[in-house]
Design an enzyme around this catalytic site. Structure first.
Site, PDB file in Angstrom:
ATOM      1  N   TYR A  90      -4.559   8.691  -5.337  1.00  0.00           N
ATOM      2  CA  TYR A  90      -3.316   7.930  -5.398  1.00  0.00           C
ATOM      3  C   TYR A  90      -3.229   7.177  -6.714  1.00  0.00           C
ATOM      4  CZ  TYR A  90      -4.583   2.971  -4.742  1.00  0.00           C
ATOM      5  OH  TYR A  90      -5.036   1.691  -4.919  1.00  0.00           O
ATOM      6  N   PHE A 182      -6.549  -2.523   1.785  1.00  0.00           N
ATOM      7  CA  PHE A 182      -6.922  -1.177   2.225  1.00  0.00           C
ATOM      8  C   PHE A 182      -7.977  -0.570   1.309  1.00  0.00           C
ATOM      9  CE2 PHE A 182      -6.406   3.403   1.919  1.00  0.00           C
ATOM     10  CZ  PHE A 182      -6.344   3.817   3.237  1.00  0.00           C
ATOM     11  N   ASP A 183      -7.771  -0.644  -0.010  1.00  0.00           N
ATOM     12  CA  ASP A 183      -8.708  -0.062  -0.978  1.00  0.00           C
ATOM     13  C   ASP A 183     -10.097  -0.659  -0.829  1.00  0.00           C
ATOM     14  OD1 ASP A 183      -5.951  -0.024  -1.890  1.00  0.00           O
ATOM     15  OD2 ASP A 183      -6.701   0.794  -3.769  1.00  0.00           O
ATOM     16  N   THR A 184     -10.149  -2.004  -0.803  1.00  0.00           N
ATOM     17  CA  THR A 184     -11.429  -2.691  -0.743  1.00  0.00           C
ATOM     18  C   THR A 184     -12.183  -2.327   0.524  1.00  0.00           C
ATOM     19  OG1 THR A 184     -10.514  -4.549  -2.019  1.00  0.00           O
ATOM     20  CG2 THR A 184     -12.547  -4.951  -0.794  1.00  0.00           C
TER      21      THR A 184
END
Length: 405
Positions: A90, A182-184
């Site tokens: 992404y 979300f990424d972390t």
């Protein structure tokens, strides 16, 4: 299909067409593998849907998906979950990251060398253009993340990531956040499960029109760290099961220096922490005031102090009891803060016109006392030697009530 790149969007009518056209042109010229661009629209209310639909019609290998809920995590979860590509990636729609980093981002995943790949703005050879406020917040966040979660990756929130589809299938059901954290959360679970995370330095230019609420995002991220840390501590996140299936390395067994070695190492860590505290206090005292500057300086140095003593002084490595020990370290920090804040209050009671230099002298003396107390508590309580540790053997990805390492 080899690669699917998801571009999450929300009310991006001003930049969407230019960015997607530029990305598609780059991939056509530079990406030898088969690819697809997915515009993941999460509840836009402007003309984003119209523009995205037209782009999907006009440009080859571009598709459009729409959700009725906001949240970058929702968009990625929906698009990645429906993908048939071998590698999922992404990018932020503003294309702040130089696209030249895209081939080296996905190459280790296409070859099977790595499980997750991320761009980092904090690498030694990264070239970044952004304001001092964002730079300071980003570095403080990643510092807290590395010291509390004992992760190795350097930049959790750069909008430039990729993951193997088989790994995403295992990890996505375990990620609760659907916003900016979300990424972390995904990266913490991946690393604590023994997966290989590949980092590449990127060239990155800050988007001056970014609408991210930095303060609210920071609060949400801190809440997320506490939630994930609690899940790891309780064993509700089955990292051992993922490690048994996909993990690449064993956790490093702990070692422990002698008492004399512990004293020497603790002194070195304490000296470094005291210097760091003094510098932070002098920087923060002006804009924040004495008490607030004292609290923030102690908080940042306490997190680093606990992490350094855990690894360097007491020889403890790996994720076992990490969050518990950081929590206990925070209790030690609160006791130290009580000592230093009381000394500061006493100084202002006796000497109303105390200067920052006077405050720093008193706080340094108080920190000496707090340091002695910290060593005793760390050795006898936080990092005490345990007689035995029973290994955990997970056999499925069903969350277990047993504690995970």
């Amino acid at each position: 299909m080899a690669l699917e790149i998801v571009v999450p969007v929300f009310n991006e009518e001003s930049v969407l067409e230019k960015s997607i056209s530029r990305l598609a042109e780059y991939l056509s010229q530079e990406m030898p593998s088969t690819w697809q661009i997915t515009i993941a629209d999460n509840a836009s209310t402007d003309n984003t849907a119209v523009i995205a639909t037209r782009l999907a019609t006009q440009l080859p290998n571009v598709v459009y998906r729409r959700l009725q809920v906001k949240g970058r995590g929702f968009a990625l979860r929906d698009a990645w979950g429906a993908s048939t590509a071998r590698v999922l990636a992404y990018l932020d729609v503003d294309l702040s990251t130089d696209l030249a980093a895209l081939p080296p981002l996905v190459a280790p995943l296409l070859s099977g060398h790595s499980d997750v790949s991320i761009g980092t703005r904090l690498g030694a050879t990264s070239r970044v253009s952004r304001g001092p406020k964002r730079e300071f917040i980003s570095r403080c966040y990643n510092f807290l993340l590395k010291r509390t979660m004992q992760v190795k990756f350097s930049d959790a929130q750069c909008g430039f990531k990729a993951i193997r589809a088989d790994v995403a299938k295992k990890l996505l059901p375990l990620v609760e956040d659907n916003g900016w954290f979300f990424d972390t959360e995904l990266l913490i679970i991946a690393e604590r499960s023994g997966l290989r995370i590949h980092e590449i330095p990127v060239d990155w230019v800050d988007d001056p029109d970014s609408r991210v609420d930095i303060r609210q995002t920071a609060v949400d991220d801190l809440r997320g760290l506490i939630r994930v840390g609690g899940g790891l501590m309780k064993g509700s996140i089955p990292v051992q099961a993922i490690y048994a299936e996909l993990g690449r390395r064993p956790f490093v067994p702990p070692g422990r220096p002698s008492f004399f070695g512990q004293v020497l190492r603790f002194g070195l860590v304490g000296a470094a922490s005291t210097i760091a505290f003094a510098l932070l206090y002098l920087v923060l005292q002006g804009p924040m005031g004495a008490q607030q500057a004292n609290f923030m300086s102690l908080l940042l140095t306490a997190v680093g102090n606990t992490a350094a003593n855990r690894r360097f002084t007491f020889g403890i490595r790996g994720p076992a009891r990490l969050f518990t020990q950081q929590f206990q370290g925070m209790i030690v920090f609160l006791l130290a803060w009580t000592i230093t804040s009381a000394s500061l209050a006493a100084l202002h009671t006796v000497y109303l016109d105390a200067t920052p230099s006077h405050e720093l002298i008193v706080l340094t003396a108080a920190n000496v006392l707090a340091t002695l107390m910290r060593f005793v508590l760390l050795r006898l309580w936080v990092f005490r030697r345990r007689s035995s540790t029973a290994p955990v053997h997970a056999v499925s990805l069903t969350p277990s009530k047993e504690p995970a390492l």
